[in-house]
Design an enzyme around this catalytic site. Structure first.
Site, PDB file in Angstrom:
ATOM      1  N   SER A  73     -72.518 127.549  22.834  1.00 59.54           N
ATOM      2  CA  SER A  73     -73.038 127.619  24.188  1.00 59.54           C
ATOM      3  C   SER A  73     -72.331 126.604  25.084  1.00 59.54           C
ATOM      4  O   SER A  73     -71.113 126.665  25.251  1.00 59.54           O
ATOM      5  CB  SER A  73     -74.562 127.424  24.142  1.00 59.54           C
ATOM      6  OG  SER A  73     -75.156 127.665  25.382  1.00 59.54           O
ATOM      7  N   HIS A  95     -71.978 132.589  24.804  1.00 61.34           N
ATOM      8  CA  HIS A  95     -72.966 133.580  25.239  1.00 61.34           C
ATOM      9  C   HIS A  95     -73.297 133.327  26.705  1.00 61.34           C
ATOM     10  O   HIS A  95     -72.814 132.377  27.307  1.00 61.34           O
ATOM     11  CB  HIS A  95     -74.231 133.568  24.370  1.00 61.34           C
ATOM     12  CG  HIS A  95     -75.023 132.298  24.426  1.00 61.34           C
ATOM     13  ND1 HIS A  95     -76.164 132.104  23.700  1.00 61.34           N
ATOM     14  CD2 HIS A  95     -74.855 131.137  25.110  1.00 61.34           C
ATOM     15  CE1 HIS A  95     -76.665 130.908  23.931  1.00 61.34           C
ATOM     16  NE2 HIS A  95     -75.882 130.299  24.798  1.00 61.34           N
TER      17      HIS A  95
END
EC number: 3.4.21.92
Length: 193
Positions: A98, A123
């Site tokens: 992330s 993501h």
């Protein structure tokens, strides 16, 4: 509770002891480990600014082992990495997920690496909000703006098209070190010094 090791250094003035992270900071090594949050971001920004003031011509090394975290805290680190004069070498040890992956990719081109068994995950930003419908709509629009900014920066740092980044960040996208290199998140996989 973890114990932080101390290192004893001999100098002409006698012995001096440092915690291991302070000693590594003298070698221009910063550890970004754990969840990216405001307190951690402030410490890393302060370390970056300190090392720039010490010598703006020497590279700074950031070792990343993070599951990700706050976008705003991560952007404070990212913006400082881009702002200061020294090149930033990023190295994924363990995981960069992330926001951790975003910061890994944000290192100076040609100076981003991962160890062989590191994992990288990209993501879209996560968000959740409760309240009045109008407030939920405001927050949803803000998350979409953040998503666009993150995707734009990832496209810049990886060389991938914005369309590919949007597709690949739609869900959790895990990569090995070699896959992260092929994708453009890192420039090399380090096996030995």
């Amino acid at each position: 509770m973890s114990v932080i090791p101390m290192v004893v250094e001999q100098t002409s003035r006698g012995e001096r002891s440092y915690d291991i992270y302070s000693r590594l900071l003298k070698e221009r090594v910063i550890f970004l480990s754990g969840e990216v949050e405001d307190r951690m971001a402030n410490l890393i920004v302060a370390q970056l600014l300190f090392l720039e003031s010490e010598d703006p011509t020497k590279d700074i090394n950031i070792y990343i082992n993070s599951p990700g975290g706050s976008v705003t805290a991560g952007m404070a680190i990212y913006d400082t990495m881009q702002f200061i004069k020294p090149d930033i070498r990023t190295l994924c040890i363990g995981q960069a997920c992330s926001m951790g992956a975003f910061l890994l990719a944000g290192g100076t081109a040609g100076k981003r690496a991962a160890l062989p068994n590191a994992r990288v995950m990209i993501h879209q930003p996560l968000g959740g909000f409760r309240g009045q419908a109008s407030d939920i709509q405001i927050h949803a629009q803000e998350i979409l703006k953040i998503k666009h900014t993150l995707n734009d920066r990832l496209a810049f740092h990886t060389g991938q098209s914005i369309e590919r980044i949007e597709k690949d960040t739609d869900r959790d996208n895990f990569m090995s070190a070699e896959e992260a290199q092929a994708y453009g998140l890192v420039d090399e996989v380090l096996v030995k010094r």
